[in-house]
Design a protein around this motif. Structure first.
Motif, PDB file in Angstrom:
ATOM      1  N   THR A 168       0.813  -1.225   0.000  1.00 44.16           N
ATOM      2  CA  THR A 168       0.000   0.000   0.000  1.00 44.16           C
ATOM      3  C   THR A 168       0.841   1.268   0.000  1.00 44.16           C
ATOM      4  OG1 THR A 168      -0.154  -0.024   2.423  1.00 44.16           O
ATOM      5  CG2 THR A 168      -1.896  -1.154   1.206  1.00 44.16           C
ATOM      6  N   PRO A 173      -4.025   7.595   1.345  1.00 43.14           N
ATOM      7  CA  PRO A 173      -4.592   7.015   2.564  1.00 43.14           C
ATOM      8  C   PRO A 173      -5.955   6.360   2.386  1.00 43.14           C
ATOM      9  CG  PRO A 173      -3.576   9.126   3.057  1.00 43.14           C
ATOM     10  CD  PRO A 173      -3.550   8.981   1.564  1.00 43.14           C
ATOM     11  N   GLU A 174      -6.859   7.007   1.653  1.00 42.87           N
ATOM     12  CA  GLU A 174      -8.199   6.439   1.474  1.00 42.87           C
ATOM     13  C   GLU A 174      -8.139   5.132   0.687  1.00 42.87           C
ATOM     14  OE1 GLU A 174     -12.583   7.668  -0.368  1.00 42.87           O
ATOM     15  OE2 GLU A 174     -11.027   9.180  -0.138  1.00 42.87           O
ATOM     16  N   THR A 176      -5.499   3.191   0.447  1.00 44.64           N
ATOM     17  CA  THR A 176      -4.822   2.237   1.329  1.00 44.64           C
ATOM     18  C   THR A 176      -5.828   1.534   2.220  1.00 44.64           C
ATOM     19  OG1 THR A 176      -2.694   3.380   1.355  1.00 44.64           O
ATOM     20  CG2 THR A 176      -3.217   2.039   3.271  1.00 44.64           C
ATOM     21  N   ASP A 177      -6.735   2.294   2.836  1.00 42.21           N
ATOM     22  CA  ASP A 177      -7.727   1.699   3.729  1.00 42.21           C
ATOM     23  C   ASP A 177      -8.626   0.719   2.980  1.00 42.21           C
ATOM     24  OD1 ASP A 177      -6.802   3.024   5.935  1.00 42.21           O
ATOM     25  OD2 ASP A 177      -8.334   4.576   5.934  1.00 42.21           O
ATOM     26  N   SER A 178      -9.006   1.026   1.755  1.00 41.30           N
ATOM     27  CA  SER A 178      -9.877   0.128   0.992  1.00 41.30           C
ATOM     28  C   SER A 178      -9.153  -1.178   0.652  1.00 41.30           C
ATOM     29  CB  SER A 178     -10.384   0.806  -0.280  1.00 41.30           C
ATOM     30  OG  SER A 178      -9.347   0.969  -1.234  1.00 41.30           O
ATOM     31  N   GLU A 181      -8.925  -3.240   3.860  1.00 46.30           N
ATOM     32  CA  GLU A 181     -10.224  -3.867   4.130  1.00 46.30           C
ATOM     33  C   GLU A 181     -10.441  -5.084   3.230  1.00 46.30           C
ATOM     34  OE1 GLU A 181     -12.884  -0.624   3.586  1.00 46.30           O
ATOM     35  OE2 GLU A 181     -12.249   0.393   5.443  1.00 46.30           O
ATOM     36  N   HIS A 202       0.276   2.478  10.731  1.00 54.18           N
ATOM     37  CA  HIS A 202      -1.166   2.512  10.456  1.00 54.18           C
ATOM     38  C   HIS A 202      -1.628   1.197   9.836  1.00 54.18           C
ATOM     39  CE1 HIS A 202      -5.033   3.654   8.726  1.00 54.18           C
ATOM     40  NE2 HIS A 202      -4.573   3.300   7.542  1.00 54.18           N
ATOM     41  N   LYS A 206      -4.221  -1.463  11.694  1.00 53.43           N
ATOM     42  CA  LYS A 206      -5.545  -1.658  11.119  1.00 53.43           C
ATOM     43  C   LYS A 206      -5.899  -3.127  10.902  1.00 53.43           C
ATOM     44  CE  LYS A 206      -8.612   0.200   7.559  1.00 53.43           C
ATOM     45  NZ  LYS A 206      -9.543   0.842   8.496  1.00 53.43           N
TER      46      LYS A 206
END
Length: 341
Positions: A168, A173-174, A176-178, A181, A202, A206
């Protein structure tokens, strides 16, 4: 699932022998998401290449699902690698092939029949959320979509282990989070063991169950992510944890808070797990004749539970302040008096 026993990897350079991995012992459990974190040059990328046989250890053994990867070669190693897939920071897609063709590529190499390949590709496209993009070329995709193609391709041969090398780091950042998940969903849905290399706390916070911290080729700290957040032991680990909690714990923040209060005590509280959801402060205010001000606070969520820090200013009679602090301690909240104002 994965066992590294006394692993050392050295390279010969113009300046002499470089020890990239130094006497590492690690065990990764079936179905967990295991993180390896370290700064550039720590040895983490060499370590992950040892797991799929791209590098051979100078000493020690690497065992994956009962097979000693470090001692096999040729066709046996190629067969073993089909069960240990990898995704990369820069995607490594074939730019002249469509999404579907990229995902299909490892199945072609494995000799899977065309009809089976097509069926598997459609399943994977749906799994990673790329339905409708199967005929697009990599140049037409966003960074997150490219990484989803990389993940689908890595899953094509139904591996037992997925290795993620800074997967990632090239994403915002957005996005990366997806992607994180998606990895969690794949881990839970398929029971896939995931080993994730990163320099970002981070990412560890997560999705990882456990984490190994590497420095100068060695694993200097190892444990459940929540425990590492709660009580980091090594200085390098404290630096990584500060990536998440720094805003409330930095010297600058504490110094600024100290200058605001002339009486009472400034107290730092650490909440772990279920304690972050308990109404402890309301009971403190109700039971003790002291003035309580929340000066600073934040909560981080890990796979093992929540971890929160809170800085309070408590004012009143000294004996009541001490009783209030003792109450917090008795309630299982880790407390630290930052200063006597």
């Amino acid at each position: 699932m994965i066992e590294l026993t006394n692993i050392t990897k050295t390279f010969q350079t113009d300046k002499g022998t470089l020890t990239a991995v130094d006497s590492v012992n690690l065990s990764v459990r079936q179905g967990e998401i295991f993180g390896v974190i370290g700064y550039s040059g720590a040895g983490k990328s060499t370590l992950i290449r040892l797991l799929n046989g791209l590098e051979k250890p100078t000493a020690g053994t690497v065992t994956v699902n009962g097979q000693e990867i470090s001692s096999i070669s040729g066709q046996k190693l190629r067969n073993a690698r089909q069960k240990v897939s990898m995704i990369f920071q820069h995607f490594n897609l074939l730019w002249s092939r469509t999404v579907a063709e990229n995902i299909e590529f490892p199945l072609e190499i494995a000799g899977v029949a065309k009809e089976q390949r097509k069926k598997r590709v459609l399943e994977l496209i749906e799994l990673v959320g790329l339905t409708g993009r199967e005929n697009a070329f990599p140049s037409q995709l966003s960074g997150g979509q490219k990484q989803r193609v990389g993940i689908a391709r890595a899953l094509a041969n139904e591996p037992e282990v997925l290795l993620c090398d800074e997967a990632t780091s090239a994403l915002d950042p957005e996005t990366t989070d997806s992607i994180l998940e998606l990895l969690v969903d794949i881990n839970e849905r398929l029971g896939l063991t995931i080993v994730l290399i990163t320099h970002e706390m981070h990412v560890i916070r997560k999705i990882c169950h456990r984490v190994a911290v590497m420095e100068a080729g060695k694993v200097v700290e190892l444990g459940n992510v929540l425990e590492v957040f709660q009580s980091p032991k090594q200085q390098i680990t404290k630096r990584f944890v500060a990536q998440i909690t720094e805003s409330g714990d930095s010297i600058e923040t504490v110094s600024k808070l100290l200058s605001q209060f002339n009486t009472g005590k400034l107290i730092k509280l650490i909440f772990v797990g279920d304690r972050t959801e308990q109404p402890i402060l309301s009971r403190l205010i109700r039971n003790f004749d002291v003035e309580v001000n929340i000066a600073h606070g934040n909560v981080s969520h890990t796979k093992g539970g929540a971890y929160g820090t809170l800085i309070l200013h408590i004012d009143g009679k000294p004996e009541l302040i001490n009783q209030a602090i003792q109450f917090l301690h008795d309630e299982g909240v880790k407390t630290e008096v930052l200063t006597h104002a």
